[in-house]
Design an enzyme around this catalytic site. Structure first.
Site, mmCIF file in Angstrom:
data_model
loop_
_atom_site.group_PDB
_atom_site.id
_atom_site.type_symbol
_atom_site.label_atom_id
_atom_site.label_comp_id
_atom_site.label_asym_id
_atom_site.label_seq_id
_atom_site.Cartn_x
_atom_site.Cartn_y
_atom_site.Cartn_z
ATOM 1 N N LEU A 41 -0.455 17.702 -8.610
ATOM 2 C CA LEU A 41 0.298 16.978 -9.637
ATOM 3 C C LEU A 41 1.640 16.573 -9.043
ATOM 4 C CD1 LEU A 41 -0.382 19.360 -12.670
ATOM 5 C CD2 LEU A 41 -1.447 17.127 -12.282
ATOM 6 N N GLU A 94 1.564 6.957 7.602
ATOM 7 C CA GLU A 94 2.459 6.740 8.736
ATOM 8 C C GLU A 94 2.466 7.986 9.615
ATOM 9 O OE1 GLU A 94 3.823 3.722 9.226
ATOM 10 O OE2 GLU A 94 2.706 3.173 7.417
ATOM 11 N N GLY A 140 0.819 -1.202 0.000
ATOM 12 C CA GLY A 140 0.000 0.000 0.000
ATOM 13 C C GLY A 140 0.854 1.254 0.000
ATOM 14 N N ASP A 141 0.222 2.387 0.312
ATOM 15 C CA ASP A 141 0.928 3.665 0.278
ATOM 16 C C ASP A 141 2.109 3.698 1.243
ATOM 17 O OD1 ASP A 141 -0.705 4.679 -1.683
ATOM 18 O OD2 ASP A 141 -2.056 5.703 -0.306
ATOM 19 N N ASP A 144 4.926 19.097 -10.781
ATOM 20 C CA ASP A 144 4.803 20.548 -10.978
ATOM 21 C C ASP A 144 5.631 21.362 -9.995
ATOM 22 O OD1 ASP A 144 3.360 20.028 -8.701
ATOM 23 O OD2 ASP A 144 1.571 21.155 -9.293
#
Length: 305
Positions: A215, A271, A66-67, A218
């Site tokens: 984004l 986290e 996951g992330d 950017d």
């Protein structure tokens, strides 16, 4: 014809028994793809495997999880010298997979693995917090942070990303604002914030687009905060639609500082980090990542090439 460049897959221990992943790995190996696999057991394993990947000379380092797993691998990559640094690939195996979903990375393991080893490598930004921690997707503070931290594992396993929303509704009685001051270039705000989102990516908490204009190439972070001057029904509506609301404040900044009179908790890709002072800055083109042509987190310069 040259053989495919070698890759190393770092897979979160929770996904190690995934039969689809095993079959996908074997299929790529049958096609002469050198694919090393390492499984994490505890905090710090991913960083050690990144060092091993450099010794093996792999071209791509795939974060399988996951992330949080993507965060750990990306942070370890960012700490390496640019010369010879492997490219990041992503195999989404988490509960919400917010970063991968926003990038349009396939959720089917074989498709994701093929993209991770053969996809186009593009430079992407990371964010650094207090000069020590990183995030690739989003930092969240306030009520949303408490919800993602406290959502039971069994609920997440059963319902996936929507579990955060359901748990949040059940905990509305604990709604409490964080008093803080936020500063950045040509930006200053102080008051009581119910939800704070600082996005390199667009979404968190199981698909909620907290920072819809963010984004990853950017050179900016999107700040979006919901103030406490809000009635509860309007608050819920503000979080889930794009209507103008004077209590939703936004800015695009290369850096920002947050100070609070009490301890706050921010979730960096899930986290937690506690403190009273946070300096958060974007690191432009920090690493390279293999992304699909239809990645919605890339600005026009990259996505049109």
């Amino acid at each position: 014809m040259h053989p495919p460049a070698p890759a190393l897959l770092i897979i979160n221990g929770k996904g190690a028994g995934n039969e689809e992943v095993r079959l996908a790995v074997q299929k790529l190996r049958d096609e002469n793809q050198t694919l090393h696999v390492r499984v994490t057991w505890e905090q710090g394993d991913a960083a050690r495997y990144v060092q091993e990947a450099c010794q093996l000379g792999v071209a791509t380092l795939i974060a399988g999880g996951g992330d949080g797993t993507i965060n750990e691998v990306a942070a370890a990559l960012a700490a390496l010298p640019a010369k010879g640094r492997p490219v990041l690939g992503i195999l989404p195996l988490g509960t919400a997979n917010d970063f991968a979903m926003a990038c349009n990375i396939p959720l089917i393991p074989e498709q994701a693995l093929r993209l991770a080893v053969k996809g186009r490598a593009v430079p992407i930004d990371l964010a650094k917090v207090n000069d020590q921690r990183y995030f690739i997707n989003m930092a969240t503070g306030g009520f949303g942070t408490r919800i993602t931290t406290e959502t039971p594992e069994k609920l997440k396993a059963a319902l996936g990303g929507v579990s955060y929303f359901i748990h949040g509704l059940l905990r509305m009685d604990t709604l409490k604002a964080d008093r803080c001051e936020i500063r950045g270039p040509d930006f200053h705000w102080s008051g009581d914030a119910l939800v704070i989102g600082i996005g390199n990516g667009k979404q968190a908490g199981g698909g909620q687009q907290l920072c819809p204009d963010a984004l990853i190439n950017d050179g900016l972070l999107q700040l979006r905060l919901l103030t406490a001057d809000e009635l509860l029904p309007t608050l819920i509506a503000s979080l889930f639609n794009d209507e103008e609301n004077k209590n939703v404040i936004g800015a695009a900044l290369p850096w920002l500082e947050i100070d609070a009179p009490h301890e706050m908790t921010f979730n960096l890709d899930g986290e937690p980090l506690k403190g009273r002072h946070f300096r958060i800055e974007v690191l432009p083109n920090a690493i390279e990542c293999r992304l699909p042509p239809n990645c919605e987190l890339l600005g026009q310069t990259q996505s049109s090439q």
